[in-house]
Design a protein around this motif. Structure first.
Motif, PDB file in Angstrom:
ATOM      1  N   LEU A  20       0.851  -1.186   0.000  1.00 53.87           N
ATOM      2  CA  LEU A  20       0.000   0.000   0.000  1.00 53.87           C
ATOM      3  C   LEU A  20       0.885   1.234   0.000  1.00 53.87           C
ATOM      4  N   LEU A  21       0.851   2.000  -1.098  1.00 54.43           N
ATOM      5  CA  LEU A  21       1.658   3.208  -1.211  1.00 54.43           C
ATOM      6  C   LEU A  21       0.863   4.403  -0.690  1.00 54.43           C
ATOM      7  N   PRO A  22       1.436   5.148   0.241  1.00 58.93           N
ATOM      8  CA  PRO A  22       0.699   6.254   0.861  1.00 58.93           C
ATOM      9  C   PRO A  22       0.599   7.466  -0.066  1.00 58.93           C
ATOM     10  N   GLY A  23      -0.275   8.390   0.293  1.00 55.03           N
ATOM     11  CA  GLY A  23      -0.403   9.639  -0.447  1.00 55.03           C
ATOM     12  C   GLY A  23      -1.254   9.508  -1.697  1.00 55.03           C
ATOM     13  N   THR A  24      -1.049  10.432  -2.626  1.00 50.82           N
ATOM     14  CA  THR A  24      -1.851  10.515  -3.843  1.00 50.82           C
ATOM     15  C   THR A  24      -1.005  10.167  -5.061  1.00 50.82           C
ATOM     16  N   THR A  25      -1.538   9.283  -5.898  1.00 49.42           N
ATOM     17  CA  THR A  25      -0.864   8.856  -7.122  1.00 49.42           C
ATOM     18  C   THR A  25      -1.661   9.328  -8.331  1.00 49.42           C
TER      19      THR A  25
ATOM     20  N   ARG B  65      -4.783  20.212  -9.722  1.00 53.87           N
ATOM     21  CA  ARG B  65      -4.160  20.802  -8.544  1.00 53.87           C
ATOM     22  C   ARG B  65      -4.849  22.104  -8.151  1.00 53.87           C
ATOM     23  N   MET B  66      -5.166  22.948  -9.127  1.00 54.58           N
ATOM     24  CA  MET B  66      -5.856  24.196  -8.818  1.00 54.58           C
ATOM     25  C   MET B  66      -7.248  23.921  -8.274  1.00 54.58           C
ATOM     26  N   ASP B  67      -7.889  22.890  -8.817  1.00 45.49           N
ATOM     27  CA  ASP B  67      -9.268  22.584  -8.435  1.00 45.49           C
ATOM     28  C   ASP B  67      -9.361  21.866  -7.094  1.00 45.49           C
ATOM     29  N   SER B  68      -8.221  21.370  -6.598  1.00 45.39           N
ATOM     30  CA  SER B  68      -8.225  20.622  -5.335  1.00 45.39           C
ATOM     31  C   SER B  68      -7.520  21.390  -4.229  1.00 45.39           C
ATOM     32  N   ARG B  69      -7.672  22.704  -4.265  1.00 45.91           N
ATOM     33  CA  ARG B  69      -7.092  23.577  -3.244  1.00 45.91           C
ATOM     34  C   ARG B  69      -5.573  23.439  -3.181  1.00 45.91           C
ATOM     35  N   CYS B  70      -4.956  23.350  -4.353  1.00 44.35           N
ATOM     36  CA  CYS B  70      -3.497  23.313  -4.482  1.00 44.35           C
ATOM     37  C   CYS B  70      -2.884  22.065  -3.852  1.00 44.35           C
ATOM     38  N   GLN B  71      -3.623  20.981  -3.852  1.00 43.62           N
ATOM     39  CA  GLN B  71      -3.082  19.728  -3.324  1.00 43.62           C
ATOM     40  C   GLN B  71      -1.934  19.247  -4.190  1.00 43.62           C
TER      41      GLN B  71
ATOM     42  N   GLY C  39       4.040  22.697  -9.641  1.00 40.13           N
ATOM     43  CA  GLY C  39       3.770  21.973  -8.404  1.00 40.13           C
ATOM     44  C   GLY C  39       3.174  20.600  -8.565  1.00 40.13           C
ATOM     45  N   VAL C  40       3.294  20.000  -9.773  1.00 39.56           N
ATOM     46  CA  VAL C  40       2.781  18.644 -10.006  1.00 39.56           C
ATOM     47  C   VAL C  40       3.959  17.677  -9.951  1.00 39.56           C
ATOM     48  N   THR C  41       3.814  16.610  -9.209  1.00 41.54           N
ATOM     49  CA  THR C  41       4.916  15.676  -9.039  1.00 41.54           C
ATOM     50  C   THR C  41       5.409  15.129 -10.371  1.00 41.54           C
ATOM     51  N   THR C  42       6.722  14.934 -10.476  1.00 38.89           N
ATOM     52  CA  THR C  42       7.297  14.282 -11.657  1.00 38.89           C
ATOM     53  C   THR C  42       8.048  13.016 -11.250  1.00 38.89           C
ATOM     54  N   GLY C  43       7.778  12.539 -10.034  1.00 39.32           N
ATOM     55  CA  GLY C  43       8.375  11.289  -9.578  1.00 39.32           C
ATOM     56  C   GLY C  43       7.597  10.115 -10.161  1.00 39.32           C
ATOM     57  N   VAL C  44       8.152   9.487 -11.203  1.00 43.12           N
ATOM     58  CA  VAL C  44       7.457   8.399 -11.891  1.00 43.12           C
ATOM     59  C   VAL C  44       7.721   7.081 -11.182  1.00 43.12           C
ATOM     60  N   ASP C  45       6.644   6.395 -10.813  1.00 43.93           N
ATOM     61  CA  ASP C  45       6.764   5.070 -10.218  1.00 43.93           C
ATOM     62  C   ASP C  45       6.930   4.063 -11.346  1.00 43.93           C
ATOM     63  N   THR C  46       8.065   3.391 -11.368  1.00 44.03           N
ATOM     64  CA  THR C  46       8.357   2.463 -12.466  1.00 44.03           C
ATOM     65  C   THR C  46       7.758   1.086 -12.253  1.00 44.03           C
ATOM     66  N   MET C  47       7.335   0.785 -11.025  1.00 39.62           N
ATOM     67  CA  MET C  47       6.813  -0.536 -10.660  1.00 39.62           C
ATOM     68  C   MET C  47       7.877  -1.630 -10.812  1.00 39.62           C
TER      69      MET C  47
ATOM     70  N   PRO D   4       9.628  28.814  -2.234  1.00 45.19           N
ATOM     71  CA  PRO D   4      10.625  27.746  -2.414  1.00 45.19           C
ATOM     72  C   PRO D   4      10.866  26.983  -1.124  1.00 45.19           C
ATOM     73  N   GLY D   5      10.768  25.672  -1.213  1.00 47.92           N
ATOM     74  CA  GLY D   5      11.007  24.810  -0.057  1.00 47.92           C
ATOM     75  C   GLY D   5       9.785  24.593   0.805  1.00 47.92           C
ATOM     76  N   ALA D   6       8.699  25.323   0.530  1.00 49.17           N
ATOM     77  CA  ALA D   6       7.487  25.154   1.336  1.00 49.17           C
ATOM     78  C   ALA D   6       6.778  23.877   0.951  1.00 49.17           C
ATOM     79  N   ASP D   7       6.007  23.351   1.855  1.00 49.59           N
ATOM     80  CA  ASP D   7       5.266  22.113   1.597  1.00 49.59           C
ATOM     81  C   ASP D   7       3.782  22.424   1.662  1.00 49.59           C
ATOM     82  N   ASP D   8       3.105  22.349   0.539  1.00 50.16           N
ATOM     83  CA  ASP D   8       1.681  22.685   0.504  1.00 50.16           C
ATOM     84  C   ASP D   8       0.838  21.450   0.332  1.00 50.16           C
ATOM     85  N   ARG D   9       1.332  20.297   0.783  1.00 45.54           N
ATOM     86  CA  ARG D   9       0.538  19.081   0.709  1.00 45.54           C
ATOM     87  C   ARG D   9      -0.617  19.167   1.703  1.00 45.54           C
TER      88      ARG D   9
END
Length: 437
Positions: A122-127, A153-159, A188-196, A430-435
């Protein structure tokens, strides 16, 4: 004294017996543990088998396919289509199994309705999940299939999300192109690709929350897209430290002639440069330059586009950079021969993009000097892909000079739309976390 001697003689035998007994107990315990592990693993596999898996690539309709066909279409009106899992919109958990990069039918998905199987990761967070008919390296194709997540992201309160899972016709992909990676990073959109790749082929991987997009920005209204690209322009310029590029009282008109290497280059770049020079010499406050996007890093491209009023280019992915130009700027697009008759609707994509970005598309120059296709006329697809598609583009200097002169005469610096002075949506220090928690 004899009993004492006998006890001393028996001592080694007793010690050996204790060692043997200990080994027997250890082996027996290990067998019990292995049996217990096998039992538990069997129970977990049974739980995993309780999920009903489907291939992410459903090819029941012949050569065409539907990505994750078990998801029912939404009744959206002009906005990007998203499917949410384990959120307020749906309690189902999205799970995957498989990591094939060659066969989308071997990659499976399922919905956990009640609980996640015990042996699932189970991978945490949003994918974020997306599929493309094309690739994620080409700026246009990757933008079309991923830029909608800026709207999400804009529609989800900058999630912000935690990872991205991308497919090409149902096949896992591991990388994003540098251009789209920079665009998404700046917004602000993740670019960490999960390769599986780190998951065993048969293991089930589930996501705490998932957002699935199947159609990119297909079907999105012009009004929504104009707002989306306004924000992309704003955030990307902010990220690159680039302003509007012009002052309100600046009367200089800047023309950029885009040069390409290899496919669809100009037959004679010098002729095109001469034509642009002729027009600019008789127009007050006109500056022109030749641009090689391949020689510029991402933010240099953004800066260049922020100071360009008129962009002259052959059809190609480099035109996607127009989204960083000021509203009201102009686009002149050139084609090799054969595109008008054989390329279909794909030849008009940058006219649409210009409209979405608030720019003016001033039409096309279509070279007629290419030799005719030597192949059988009954194979138009092969003629286009193998003969016409990447032919170099020639010039009719008289036409190009007249065309560019008309565009310049109709372009008013006062009509150059000023960018809004308000802050971009979802701005983050810069460096802020808006999750969101």
């Amino acid at each position: 004294m004899k009993p004492m001697v006998r006890r001393r003689a028996l001592a080694p035998i007793a010690a050996l017996a204790l060692v043997v007994l200990a080994w027997i107990v250890l082996i027996h315990s290990s067998i019990l543990q292995n049996n217990a592990f096998t039992f538990l693993r069997g129970e977990r596999s049974k739980a995993a088998r309780s999920l009903r898996f489907h291939p992410v690539k459903d090819s029941k309709n012949g050569t065409s396919y539907v990505f994750m066909s078990q998801i029912q279409d939404t009744n959206r009106t002009g906005v990007p289509e998203f499917f949410y899992f384990n959120t307020s919109a749906s309690s189902r958990v999205l799970c995957f199994r498989g990591n094939s990069t060659r066969d989308g039918t071997k990659n499976l998905y399922a919905f956990a309705e009640q609980h996640v199987p015990g042996d699932a990761l189970l991978l945490p967070g949003t994918t974020l999940v997306s599929d493309s008919h094309f690739d994620f390296a080409n700026p246009w194709h990757s933008m079309y299939n991923l830029i909608q997540f800026v709207h999400w992201r804009m529609d989800s309160r900058c999630q912000r999300s935690d990872r991205m899972l991308i497919f090409h016709r149902g096949e896992i992909r591991h990388d994003l192109g540098a251009w789209i990676r920079s665009v998404l990073d700046s917004n602000g959109v993740t670019t960490g690709v999960d390769t599986m790749r780190y998951h065993p082929e048969g293991r089930v991987v589930c996501f705490q929350r998932a957002v699935v997009s199947r159609r990119g920005i297909g079907g999105v209204s012009g009004a929504v897209l104009r707002d989306l690209f306004e924000q992309v322009r704003c955030r990307t310029r902010q990220w690159c430290g680039v302003g509007s590029g012009v002052n309100d009282d600046d009367t200089t008109v800047r023309v950029a002639l885009v040069a390409r290497e290899r496919g669809r280059a100009f037959v004679n770049l010098s002729d095109w440069k001469h034509a642009v020079k002729l027009v600019c010499e008789v127009r007050p406050h006109c500056q022109w330059s030749v641009v090689w996007f391949s020689a510029l890093d991402f933010c240099s491209q953004v800066k260049l586009m922020s100071t360009t009023d008129i962009l002259v280019s052959v059809h190609g992915a480099q035109l996607t950079n127009m989204i960083f130009m000021n509203p009201g700027s102009r686009i002149l697009e050139a084609f090799p021969q054969g595109w008008l008759q054989l390329a279909g609707n794909g030849q008009f994509i940058y006219k649409h993009l210009a409209d979405w970005a608030g720019l003016g598309h001033e039409g096309y120059w279509r070279d007629g000097g290419t030799a005719k296709c030597p192949m059988d006329s009954s194979s138009p697809g092969q003629c286009f892909s193998l003969h016409y598609k990447n032919k170099p583009v020639g010039i009719n200097s008289t036409f190009i000079v007249k065309w560019l002169a008309e565009v310049l005469s109709n372009f008013s610096c006062t009509a150059r739309a000023s960018l809004t002075k308000q802050e971009c949506k979802c701005s983050v220090e810069p460096g802020a976390d808006d999750r969101l928690s």
